[in-house]
Design a protein around this motif. Structure first.
Motif, short mmCIF file in Angstrom:
data_model
loop_
_atom_site.label_atom_id
_atom_site.label_comp_id
_atom_site.label_asym_id
_atom_site.label_seq_id
_atom_site.Cartn_x
_atom_site.Cartn_y
_atom_site.Cartn_z
N ARG A 217 0.82 -1.21 0.00
CA ARG A 217 0.00 0.00 0.00
C ARG A 217 0.85 1.25 0.00
NH1 ARG A 217 -4.05 0.33 4.86
NH2 ARG A 217 -5.16 -1.20 3.59
N ARG A 218 1.93 1.24 0.80
CA ARG A 218 2.80 2.41 0.87
C ARG A 218 4.12 2.02 1.53
NH1 ARG A 218 -0.32 5.60 5.77
NH2 ARG A 218 0.55 4.38 7.48
N THR A 219 5.12 2.87 1.36
CA THR A 219 6.39 2.72 2.06
C THR A 219 6.71 4.05 2.75
OG1 THR A 219 7.71 3.36 0.13
CG2 THR A 219 7.28 1.00 0.44
N ASP A 220 7.39 3.96 3.88
CA ASP A 220 7.79 5.13 4.63
C ASP A 220 9.27 5.04 4.96
OD1 ASP A 220 5.22 6.39 4.83
OD2 ASP A 220 4.68 4.92 6.37
N ALA A 221 9.93 6.19 5.02
CA ALA A 221 11.35 6.24 5.37
C ALA A 221 11.51 6.72 6.80
CB ALA A 221 12.08 7.18 4.42
N GLN A 222 12.39 6.06 7.54
CA GLN A 222 12.69 6.42 8.91
C GLN A 222 14.21 6.41 9.11
OE1 GLN A 222 10.60 4.02 11.76
NE2 GLN A 222 8.63 4.94 11.27
N PRO A 223 14.69 6.92 10.25
CA PRO A 223 16.12 6.83 10.53
C PRO A 223 16.61 5.39 10.49
CG PRO A 223 15.08 8.35 12.04
CD PRO A 223 13.98 7.68 11.29
N ARG A 224 17.81 5.20 10.01
CA ARG A 224 18.36 3.86 9.91
C ARG A 224 18.74 3.30 11.28
NH1 ARG A 224 22.36 4.45 4.63
NH2 ARG A 224 20.75 5.20 3.19
N GLY A 225 18.80 1.97 11.35
CA GLY A 225 19.19 1.30 12.58
C GLY A 225 20.27 0.27 12.31
N VAL A 226 20.74 -0.34 13.38
CA VAL A 226 21.79 -1.36 13.29
C VAL A 226 21.42 -2.54 14.19
CG1 VAL A 226 24.21 -1.88 13.68
CG2 VAL A 226 23.57 0.38 12.85
N GLY A 227 21.58 -3.75 13.66
CA GLY A 227 21.33 -4.94 14.47
C GLY A 227 20.24 -5.80 13.90
#
Length: 202
Positions: A104-114
């Motif tokens: 339906r949609r994609t959203d961008a957020q701050p990247r993470g690690v792990g």
């Protein structure tokens, strides 16, 4: 199909199994072979109806599957209508309509690690990676908040009433206020590998 199975999620009514696959450099669906279209996706969700015995693949857009499989996680809404796939390495979240079997949609957020883990209720999406748990407001896309736990996350599970978020960590499980992240309690679990669900009326 070829690929690395990362995680499987059962629909709340227990009729459909969703499995997340990543890293498919030359993957081709049967529909692409029949139509003559090229196939080159790097991640998809295999949908299997356990009663009617049909299967369908939902392709995930780039950058899903481009990074390590452990950075991906999947969860489903309590009503079974929305499936969420997160790639913490790129900071991308996809929302899938389980009736239309489409992103339906994609959203961008701050990247993470792990290693990524996810849980959801009707209004919030929780994603854990490393020692960070991110809460996203599903009613207002783009609004999120982060809070930290003591040790790297090894599982996220919401209580049935939605008032507690259980967080698996090294050697124990803590539970938190889902709205603030405040730790409400903690219990030691020696040699804990991960938390995948609740037993009893927790």
């Amino acid at each position: 199909m070829r690929g690395d199975g990362r995680q499987a999620v059962l629909s709340p009514d227990r009729t459909t199994l969703y499995t997340l696959y990543t890293h498919q450099p030359d993957h081709r669906h049967t529909r692409d072979v029949v139509s003559g279209r090229p196939g080159n996706v790097h991640a998809f969700v295999h949908t299997l109806h356990l009663g009617e015995r049909w299967a369908y693949c939902i392709d995930l857009p780039h950058p899903f599957g481009a990074a390590a499989a452990i950075g991906h996680a999947m969860t489903i809404s309590p009503d079974g209508g929305r499936l969420f796939v997160a790639d913490v390495t790129s900071g991308t979240i996809a929302e899938i309509d389980t009736e239309a079997l489409a992103v339906r949609r994609t959203d961008a957020q701050p990247r993470g690690v792990g290693t990524a883990h996810a849980a959801a209720d009707s209004d919030r999406l929780f994603i854990g990676a490393g020692t960070v748990v991110r809460t996203t407001d599903l009613t207002r896309p783009g609004r999120s908040a982060d809070w930290r736990v003591r040790e790297p996350v090894s599982g996220l599970v919401l209580s049935r009433d939605g008032r507690r978020l259980y967080v698996g960590q090294k050697g124990g499980v803590s539970w938190h206020d889902p709205g603030t992240g405040t730790e409400l309690g903690r219990v030691a679990v020696p040699r804990l590998v991960g938390v995948h669900g609740l037993a009893g009326p927790a």
